[in-house]
Write a protein that holds these residues in place. Structure first.
Motif, mmCIF file in Angstrom:
data_model
loop_
_atom_site.group_PDB
_atom_site.id
_atom_site.type_symbol
_atom_site.label_atom_id
_atom_site.label_comp_id
_atom_site.label_asym_id
_atom_site.label_seq_id
_atom_site.Cartn_x
_atom_site.Cartn_y
_atom_site.Cartn_z
ATOM 1 N N TYR A 69 0.835 -1.202 0.000
ATOM 2 C CA TYR A 69 0.000 0.000 0.000
ATOM 3 C C TYR A 69 0.869 1.251 0.000
ATOM 4 C CZ TYR A 69 -3.343 3.539 1.410
ATOM 5 O OH TYR A 69 -4.093 4.687 1.468
ATOM 6 N N ALA A 70 1.880 1.289 0.875
ATOM 7 C CA ALA A 70 2.753 2.461 0.989
ATOM 8 C C ALA A 70 3.488 2.726 -0.322
ATOM 9 C CB ALA A 70 3.748 2.272 2.128
ATOM 10 N N LYS A 71 3.992 1.680 -0.935
ATOM 11 C CA LYS A 71 4.699 1.832 -2.212
ATOM 12 C C LYS A 71 3.783 2.447 -3.261
ATOM 13 C CE LYS A 71 7.214 -0.796 -5.683
ATOM 14 N NZ LYS A 71 7.757 -2.092 -6.064
ATOM 15 N N ASP A 72 2.563 1.931 -3.372
ATOM 16 C CA ASP A 72 1.609 2.455 -4.343
ATOM 17 C C ASP A 72 1.164 3.876 -3.989
ATOM 18 O OD1 ASP A 72 -0.195 2.033 -6.663
ATOM 19 O OD2 ASP A 72 -1.747 2.263 -5.119
ATOM 20 N N ARG A 73 0.854 4.108 -2.730
ATOM 21 C CA ARG A 73 0.375 5.431 -2.275
ATOM 22 C C ARG A 73 1.433 6.495 -2.498
ATOM 23 N NH1 ARG A 73 -2.496 9.468 -1.490
ATOM 24 N NH2 ARG A 73 -3.309 10.053 0.554
ATOM 25 N N SER A 74 2.697 6.146 -2.421
ATOM 26 C CA SER A 74 3.783 7.128 -2.574
ATOM 27 C C SER A 74 3.863 7.690 -3.991
ATOM 28 C CB SER A 74 5.123 6.524 -2.163
ATOM 29 O OG SER A 74 5.584 5.595 -3.118
ATOM 30 N N HIS B 138 0.773 14.856 -5.153
ATOM 31 C CA HIS B 138 0.982 15.667 -3.940
ATOM 32 C C HIS B 138 1.438 14.858 -2.733
ATOM 33 C CE1 HIS B 138 0.536 19.900 -4.374
ATOM 34 N NE2 HIS B 138 -0.598 19.789 -5.057
ATOM 35 N N VAL B 139 1.834 13.624 -2.921
ATOM 36 C CA VAL B 139 2.372 12.830 -1.816
ATOM 37 C C VAL B 139 3.890 12.843 -1.935
ATOM 38 C CG1 VAL B 139 2.553 10.523 -0.823
ATOM 39 C CG2 VAL B 139 0.330 11.384 -1.602
ATOM 40 N N LEU B 140 4.553 13.317 -0.880
ATOM 41 C CA LEU B 140 6.019 13.380 -0.880
ATOM 42 C C LEU B 140 6.637 12.061 -0.431
ATOM 43 C CD1 LEU B 140 6.529 16.878 0.783
ATOM 44 C CD2 LEU B 140 6.595 16.310 -1.655
ATOM 45 N N TRP C 49 10.019 3.327 4.340
ATOM 46 C CA TRP C 49 9.351 4.503 3.787
ATOM 47 C C TRP C 49 9.643 4.583 2.301
ATOM 48 C CZ3 TRP C 49 11.612 9.510 2.529
ATOM 49 C CH2 TRP C 49 12.979 9.587 2.745
ATOM 50 N N PHE C 50 8.700 5.183 1.565
ATOM 51 C CA PHE C 50 8.728 5.161 0.110
ATOM 52 C C PHE C 50 8.543 6.560 -0.474
ATOM 53 C CE2 PHE C 50 7.417 1.073 1.611
ATOM 54 C CZ PHE C 50 8.013 0.168 0.745
ATOM 55 N N VAL C 51 9.233 6.814 -1.588
ATOM 56 C CA VAL C 51 9.074 8.029 -2.377
ATOM 57 C C VAL C 51 8.951 7.601 -3.829
ATOM 58 C CG1 VAL C 51 10.186 10.162 -3.158
ATOM 59 C CG2 VAL C 51 10.393 9.454 -0.768
ATOM 60 N N ASP C 52 7.907 8.071 -4.497
ATOM 61 C CA ASP C 52 7.691 7.733 -5.919
ATOM 62 C C ASP C 52 7.797 6.232 -6.196
ATOM 63 O OD1 ASP C 52 7.212 10.376 -6.721
ATOM 64 O OD2 ASP C 52 9.363 10.766 -6.916
ATOM 65 N N ALA D 42 17.288 11.652 4.689
ATOM 66 C CA ALA D 42 16.460 12.752 5.185
ATOM 67 C C ALA D 42 15.063 12.692 4.573
ATOM 68 C CB ALA D 42 17.121 14.088 4.869
ATOM 69 N N ARG D 43 14.061 12.913 5.426
ATOM 70 C CA ARG D 43 12.671 12.886 4.969
ATOM 71 C C ARG D 43 12.305 14.222 4.323
ATOM 72 N NH1 ARG D 43 14.066 8.230 7.391
ATOM 73 N NH2 ARG D 43 12.327 6.991 8.062
ATOM 74 N N PRO D 44 11.423 14.200 3.323
ATOM 75 C CA PRO D 44 10.971 15.442 2.704
ATOM 76 C C PRO D 44 9.879 16.103 3.531
ATOM 77 C CG PRO D 44 9.914 13.593 1.655
ATOM 78 C CD PRO D 44 10.892 13.028 2.658
ATOM 79 N N GLY D 45 9.635 17.376 3.260
ATOM 80 C CA GLY D 45 8.533 18.081 3.908
ATOM 81 C C GLY D 45 8.925 18.649 5.248
ATOM 82 N N ARG D 46 7.957 19.358 5.827
ATOM 83 C CA ARG D 46 8.150 19.973 7.142
ATOM 84 C C ARG D 46 7.545 19.071 8.197
ATOM 85 N NH1 ARG D 46 5.304 25.563 6.649
ATOM 86 N NH2 ARG D 46 3.719 24.039 7.080
ATOM 87 N N LEU D 47 8.368 18.330 8.902
ATOM 88 C CA LEU D 47 7.849 17.408 9.906
ATOM 89 C C LEU D 47 7.338 18.115 11.146
ATOM 90 C CD1 LEU D 47 10.389 14.474 9.663
ATOM 91 C CD2 LEU D 47 8.125 14.645 8.661
ATOM 92 N N TYR D 48 7.922 19.247 11.495
ATOM 93 C CA TYR D 48 7.520 19.973 12.685
ATOM 94 C C TYR D 48 7.267 21.441 12.323
ATOM 95 C CZ TYR D 48 9.351 15.799 14.795
ATOM 96 O OH TYR D 48 9.601 14.488 15.102
#
Length: 87
Positions: free
Chosen positions: A32-37, A41-43, A63-66, A75-81
């Motif tokens: 699911y995570a692989k497909d959802r990534s 608009h999903v980073l 964790w998955f990207v594209d 390093a993870r993308p986006g603003r975690l905090y």
């Protein structure tokens, strides 16, 4: 018996989502995570393992990207905090 579950979190450009869905098997969660990534608009999408009713059992699994699994230490993308308005 210890009931392990696998939660999915999705990161978007302006949002770090709460738990989106929970699976009983790691295989289903990873698929699911692989497909959802790959969704618009999903980073990134992460899979986390928990044991029901036991504190301290949270463990990052993948964790998955594209559609590609990423190294755990990358390093993870986006603003975690987000800190908007906090000073």
């Amino acid at each position: 018996m210890r009931d392990a579950v696998y939660s999915i979190h999705t990161t978007r450009p302006d949002d770090v989502g709460a738990v989106e869905v929970i699976f009983r098997s790691e295989r289903e969660a990873r698929a699911y995570a692989k497909d959802r990534s790959t969704d618009w608009h999903v980073l990134a999408v992460s899979v986390t393992r928990f044991v029901i009713g036991e504190l301290g059992t949270r463990h990052p699994v993948a964790w998955f990207v594209d559609g590609a699994e990423q190294p755990h230490r990358k390093a993870r993308p986006g603003r975690l905090y987000p800190t908007d308005g906090c000073q």
